[in-house]
Design an enzyme around this catalytic site. Sequence first.
Site, PDB file in Angstrom:
ATOM      1  N   GLU A  43      57.117  40.959  55.720  1.00 14.28           N
ATOM      2  CA  GLU A  43      55.993  40.724  56.610  1.00 14.28           C
ATOM      3  C   GLU A  43      55.337  39.258  56.576  1.00 14.28           C
ATOM      4  OE1 GLU A  43      53.402  44.037  56.494  1.00 14.28           O
ATOM      5  OE2 GLU A  43      54.739  45.127  57.837  1.00 14.28           O
TER       6      GLU A  43
ATOM      7  N   GLU B 159      60.114  49.806  58.480  1.00 10.78           N
ATOM      8  CA  GLU B 159      58.901  50.721  57.937  1.00 10.78           C
ATOM      9  C   GLU B 159      58.112  51.493  59.026  1.00 10.78           C
ATOM     10  OE1 GLU B 159      55.823  48.736  55.547  1.00 10.78           O
ATOM     11  OE2 GLU B 159      57.383  47.499  54.842  1.00 10.78           O
TER      12      GLU B 159
HETATM   13  C1  GAL Z   1      53.216  47.085  55.338  1.00 14.19           C
HETATM   14  C2  GAL Z   1      53.894  46.428  53.992  1.00 14.19           C
HETATM   15  C3  GAL Z   1      54.368  47.551  52.946  1.00 14.19           C
HETATM   16  C4  GAL Z   1      53.170  48.613  52.813  1.00 14.19           C
HETATM   17  C5  GAL Z   1      52.727  48.932  54.156  1.00 14.19           C
HETATM   18  C6  GAL Z   1      51.301  50.143  54.048  1.00 14.19           C
HETATM   19  O1  GAL Z   1      52.674  46.136  56.156  1.00 14.19           O
HETATM   20  O2  GAL Z   1      55.149  45.698  54.331  1.00 14.19           O
HETATM   21  O3  GAL Z   1      54.638  46.863  51.910  1.00 14.19           O
HETATM   22  O4  GAL Z   1      52.020  47.799  52.267  1.00 14.19           O
HETATM   23  O5  GAL Z   1      52.336  47.840  54.898  1.00 14.19           O
HETATM   24  O6  GAL Z   1      51.664  50.916  53.187  1.00 14.19           O
END
Ligand code: GAL
Length: 653
Positions: free
Chosen positions: A186, A255
């Site tokens: 990110e 994600e």
């Molecule tokens: C995203 C990040 C993950 C984790 C998630 C929140 O932005 O890539 O590593 O931090 O948020 O759980």
Amino acid sequence: MAGTARILPAAAAALLLLLCIAGGARAANVTYDHRALVIDGVRRVLVSGSIHYPRSTPDMWPGLIQKAKDGGLDVIETYVFWDIHEPVRGQYDFEGRKDLAAFVKTVADAGLYVHLRIGPYVCAEWNYGGFPLWLHFIPGIKFRTDNEPFKAEMQRFTAKVVDTMKGAGLYASQGGPIILSQIENEYGNIDSAYGAPGKAYMRWAAGMAVSLDTGVPWVMCQQADAPDPLINTCNGFYCDQFTPNSAAKPKMWTENWSGWFLSFGGAVPYRPVEDLAFAVARFYQRGGTFQNYYMYHGGTNLDRSSGGPFIATSYDYDAPIDEYGLVRQPKWGHLRDVHKAIKLCEPALIATDPSYTSLGPNVEAAVYKVGSVCAAFLANIDGQSDKTVTFNGKMYRLPAWSVSILPDCKNVVLNTAQINSQTTGSEMRYLESSNVASDGSFVTPELAVSDWSYAIEPVGITKDNALTKAGLMEQINTTADASDFLWYSTSITVKGDEPYLNGSQSNLAVNSLGHVLQVYINGKIAGSAQGSASSSLISWQKPIELVPGKNKIDLLSATVGLSNYGAFFDLVGAGITGPVKLSGLNGALDLSSAEWTYQIGLRGEDLHLYDPSEASPEWVSANAYPINHPLIWYKVMILSRLTSREWGKVKHG
Ligand code: GAL
């Protein structure tokens, strides 16, 4: 001779085939096109889930992965956590919970693929975003930008991970399960803060990753300008509207937040499965072919691995498999049903692109059709009202905020808002110490708690290696995170007529970057304060009693997980950077530049009081607890007569 020559290669080929079958390993060619990841020439619709190996124990891994497989997953995603693998520069540790290769092999044994997100910056609510603290102390280093010392370290560790995986034959190109890898994490969310050097770094990271020659594609998540051949992917609660930065790249979701992480003091996160299922189905409806649940099993932030500030020890995440490794219903079951429905559409999804039609306000149909192969998704994106629509001459009722999946373009096999799977979950019970009889045997059931014991932690400086210096020091630079605790200790001598006194009282003000502050005057607690997950800053102020002669001021500062997210998160400090001031009616005394003595860590940490395998004589059996002592360690043991695998069996009948 000629005969022998002909026979030998045949025998060698048979042996090779045998070896391949025995190892379950056959090299696969992984590429991609605009629709999907392509494995051995075939586009694949894949469902992935995050399980981070150090957030559970190796004896839990096979069970977790099996539950993921039973839940319809094809891929297990994990980050790689640099700090646990290289706690001291150049000294690697891949043992036990840190045995990445063993974890990847366990996934392979279950017949699933792996997405290895190396980072090595991972965010992940992990202490310092996964960076080892020693990195911060390398002269001239600047994290995550075009800085030679940083890039050299990042490249060395990334190459170490890739070599370790290659050494164990774990890439798909070698017959292993790893079909995908990620570099950085990110960075696009924050790279503008780093200016042009940030962009140069991002391009360097992409090139460096590709040069490691893994034989499988690389992704960068949330990086709209990820250079070819890297695939830019989406992270979020919904990603159906995402498009990759090139018509030659597939639409991938790295994600999909199945819930959220828990902060100390925060509400316990909850994401209804109907919403999660809606988001998943919408993604495949709108052309996606790879999505990953972050998290599928969150687990536990063991040791001091929680990021911060104030990220809780539990990383349950409201995930389909709960912190303890039990399936969470109806989340797990409903998603399994969604995956089955999507898999029924796979022949159509990989055959062509979707075509969209509006079936009325907020109702969208997507159809994947080639010849007689046809799959359709009907979405009602109105959050309030159910809709009845006509599609291909048939009527369909669509509940609000739902997607119906029609693998043959006619029959609905699943609607995301309608749960058909099991809805009851497991039941948690309190343990009673009465489960252990006086002779130590278990009365009932399989677990029991021991009696409590306690140990006293002294207030202030007790170690010989304490350091005295003028002025207040920032905490992380002082402790290098060797402990959460730093004592700041000073003293003042009072005659009685000082301008910072009102009678025997003075107002003490302490400003700290956080995260927790305790104030002791002459060994007694005078107050405490803490920041929060949103701001760790502390501004504490209270009247204190001083006595004629020497007065001891001991300030205990504690960190609760080092920051893991944001531009320059590595430079966010902690501890009492001041000012620290005494004030009365007639004036003030600024103690900020006084002589302070510093002690890193508590005595109990040196004595390993936190380690149940070490029996320290400090522990006192708690028939009665000490009173008027501010710092006490408490201990209770949870006793089990089952191994964790047996425990799993008991839980599930
Ligand atoms: C995203 C990040 C993950 C984790 C998630 C929140 O932005 O890539 O590593 O931090 O948020 O759980």
